[in-house]
Design an enzyme around this catalytic site. Structure first.
Site, PDB file in Angstrom:
ATOM      1  N   ASP A   1     -10.932  -6.376   6.185  1.00 15.56           N
ATOM      2  CA  ASP A   1      -9.960  -5.487   6.035  1.00 15.56           C
ATOM      3  C   ASP A   1     -10.253  -4.595   4.454  1.00 15.56           C
ATOM      4  O   ASP A   1     -10.481  -3.399   4.526  1.00 15.56           O
ATOM      5  CB  ASP A   1      -8.595  -6.240   5.370  1.00 15.56           C
ATOM      6  CG  ASP A   1      -7.561  -5.104   4.949  1.00 15.56           C
ATOM      7  OD1 ASP A   1      -6.840  -4.766   5.865  1.00 15.56           O
ATOM      8  OD2 ASP A   1      -7.409  -5.268   3.720  1.00 15.56           O
TER       9      ASP A   1
ATOM     10  N   LYS B   1      -5.784   2.915   7.232  1.00 16.29           N
ATOM     11  CA  LYS B   1      -7.184   2.133   7.841  1.00 16.29           C
ATOM     12  C   LYS B   1      -6.794   0.702   7.826  1.00 16.29           C
ATOM     13  O   LYS B   1      -5.898   0.125   7.263  1.00 16.29           O
ATOM     14  CB  LYS B   1      -8.337   2.443   6.819  1.00 16.29           C
ATOM     15  CG  LYS B   1      -8.249   1.765   5.413  1.00 16.29           C
ATOM     16  CD  LYS B   1      -8.536   0.270   5.229  1.00 16.29           C
ATOM     17  CE  LYS B   1      -8.331  -0.317   4.056  1.00 16.29           C
ATOM     18  NZ  LYS B   1      -8.280  -1.939   4.170  1.00 16.29           N
TER      19      LYS B   1
ATOM     20  N   SER C   1      11.380   0.777   7.603  1.00 16.11           N
ATOM     21  CA  SER C   1      11.232  -0.469   7.102  1.00 16.11           C
ATOM     22  C   SER C   1      12.116  -1.726   7.435  1.00 16.11           C
ATOM     23  O   SER C   1      13.236  -1.443   7.442  1.00 16.11           O
ATOM     24  CB  SER C   1      10.840  -0.769   5.667  1.00 16.11           C
ATOM     25  OG  SER C   1      10.634  -1.904   5.122  1.00 16.11           O
ATOM     26  N   ARG C   2      11.891  -2.857   7.758  1.00 19.30           N
ATOM     27  CA  ARG C   2      12.814  -3.904   8.097  1.00 19.30           C
ATOM     28  C   ARG C   2      13.077  -4.686   6.826  1.00 19.30           C
ATOM     29  O   ARG C   2      14.523  -5.022   6.643  1.00 19.30           O
ATOM     30  CB  ARG C   2      12.304  -5.082   8.897  1.00 19.30           C
ATOM     31  CG  ARG C   2      12.043  -4.483  10.363  1.00 19.30           C
ATOM     32  CD  ARG C   2      11.401  -5.814  11.074  1.00 19.30           C
ATOM     33  NE  ARG C   2      10.085  -6.103  10.780  1.00 19.30           N
ATOM     34  CZ  ARG C   2       9.125  -6.871  11.186  1.00 19.30           C
ATOM     35  NH1 ARG C   2       9.674  -7.703  12.025  1.00 19.30           N
ATOM     36  NH2 ARG C   2       7.949  -7.169  10.885  1.00 19.30           N
TER      37      ARG C   2
ATOM     38  N   ILE D   1       0.728  -1.045  -0.031  1.00 15.89           N
ATOM     39  CA  ILE D   1       0.173  -0.051  -0.056  1.00 15.89           C
ATOM     40  C   ILE D   1       0.927   1.281  -0.054  1.00 15.89           C
ATOM     41  O   ILE D   1       0.371   2.224  -0.654  1.00 15.89           O
ATOM     42  CB  ILE D   1      -1.121   0.147   1.323  1.00 15.89           C
ATOM     43  CG1 ILE D   1      -1.850   1.085   0.964  1.00 15.89           C
ATOM     44  CG2 ILE D   1      -0.253   0.324   2.602  1.00 15.89           C
ATOM     45  CD1 ILE D   1      -3.047   0.882  -0.165  1.00 15.89           C
TER      46      ILE D   1
END
Length: 307
Positions: free
Chosen positions: A169, A91, A37-38, A15
């Site tokens: 979702d 969201k 971010s990993r 996303i």
């Protein structure tokens, strides 16, 4: 306040790449100054492996946008607010209602902005639908929200874990539109939830609300995807298609667009306005309906699901 606000993006997944990064790049309000971010990264943007390191290294980043899955989001959002940063939530805004209420209290106590975003409310036809329905009596409304989880969440097992919400979702997008356009509130009266035998969250759901309102959510539809809301009144009927981006009233097309690319730029414009005016926007009505469905829903077991 500077003309361009520096923002950090936490969670560089699908996303973020599909919507958040392009929206920020096109906006005069924002400079994407850091990412967390990993595994992922953003070209030309300093990327950190954890949020604490980013907050310590980037005191000039005033806003943090969270694209993490719902379960880990609370701790990250709370840390950002504690560090004096405004927070924007993808969201659904959290894994539970209580944790979002806690974030609201934290933001208010510190004079910070908290924005719980609902991107589908920014779809092209939603404002027109709301305006047309204002003051009217709704005699019936039905949501048909059917899509292919393998396409939209390929290999993302977290959506079927506790807190991932399963078919809610995407379904919560429909509920965000419904709660925006109806002239009065509705409440859930019953639900049937279909759980694959090997999954912890539902893959399909049928919902009944007060006021002759109903919904059909399914994550198993292949081919053409369906994101429609039909509303009937004594004065005529409207239909929202393509996730709210196409509006028909009494059969005539009022607004039409196939793409959702305008939704996230509108969210970031709204966030910029909230920060500059010292306001927050946290509407939990869509999430309340999901929580009620999980409480009232009759569980039905269906076949295993695997990606």
């Amino acid at each position: 306040m500077p003309a361009t606000l520096k923002i950090a993006l936490v969670g560089i997944g699908k996303i973020a790449r599909d919507q958040h990064i392009p929206a920020l790049a096109a906006s005069p309000d924002w400079q994407l100054a850091a990412a967390v971010s990993r595994q992922g990264h953003v070209a030309g943007v300093e990327t950190f492996s954890d949020t604490a390191a980013m907050l310590a290294a980037c005191p000039d980043v005033s806003v943090v946008s969270l694209c993490l899955p719902p379960v880990p989001r609370y701790e990250v959002a709370a840390a950002c607010l504690a560090a004096g940063r405004h927070v924007m939530l993808e969201k659904p805004p959290g894994a539970t209602l209580a944790e979002v209420h806690a974030l609201q209290a934290m933001a208010a106590a510190r004079g910070l902005t908290l924005f719980a975003t609902w991107h589908s409310r920014m779809a092209m036809g939603v404002a027109g639908a709301k305006a047309w329905l204002a003051g009217k009596t709704v005699t019936r409304a039905h949501i048909t929200w059917r899509e292919d989880v393998r396409h939209w969440h390929p290999g993302q097992d977290w959506v079927f874990e506790p807190g991932g919400m399963g078919v809610f979702d995407p379904g919560i997008n429909a509920l965000s539109i419904l709660t925006e356009i109806l002239p009065g509130p509705v409440h859930l009266t019953s639900a049937t939830l279909e759980f694959p035998t090997n999954r912890a969250t539902p893959i399909a759901a049928q919902l009944q609300f007060s006021g002759h309102v109903s919904a059909d959510f399914d994550w198993r539809q292949t081919g053409k995807q369906t994101w429609d809301i039909a509303v009937e009144t004594p004065d005529g009927a409207l239909r929202l298609e393509q996730g709210g981006n196409k509006l028909h009233i009494n059969g005539a097309e009022i607004a039409g667009e196939d793409s959702i690319m305008g939704e996230y730029p509108a969210l970031y414009a709204r966030m910029a306005a909230l920060v500059r005016t010292g306001q927050s926007d946290v509407d939990l009505a869509p999430m309340v309906h999901v929580a009620d469905a999980m409480t009232l829903g009759r569980r039905v077991t269906v076949a295993d699901f695997d990606f």
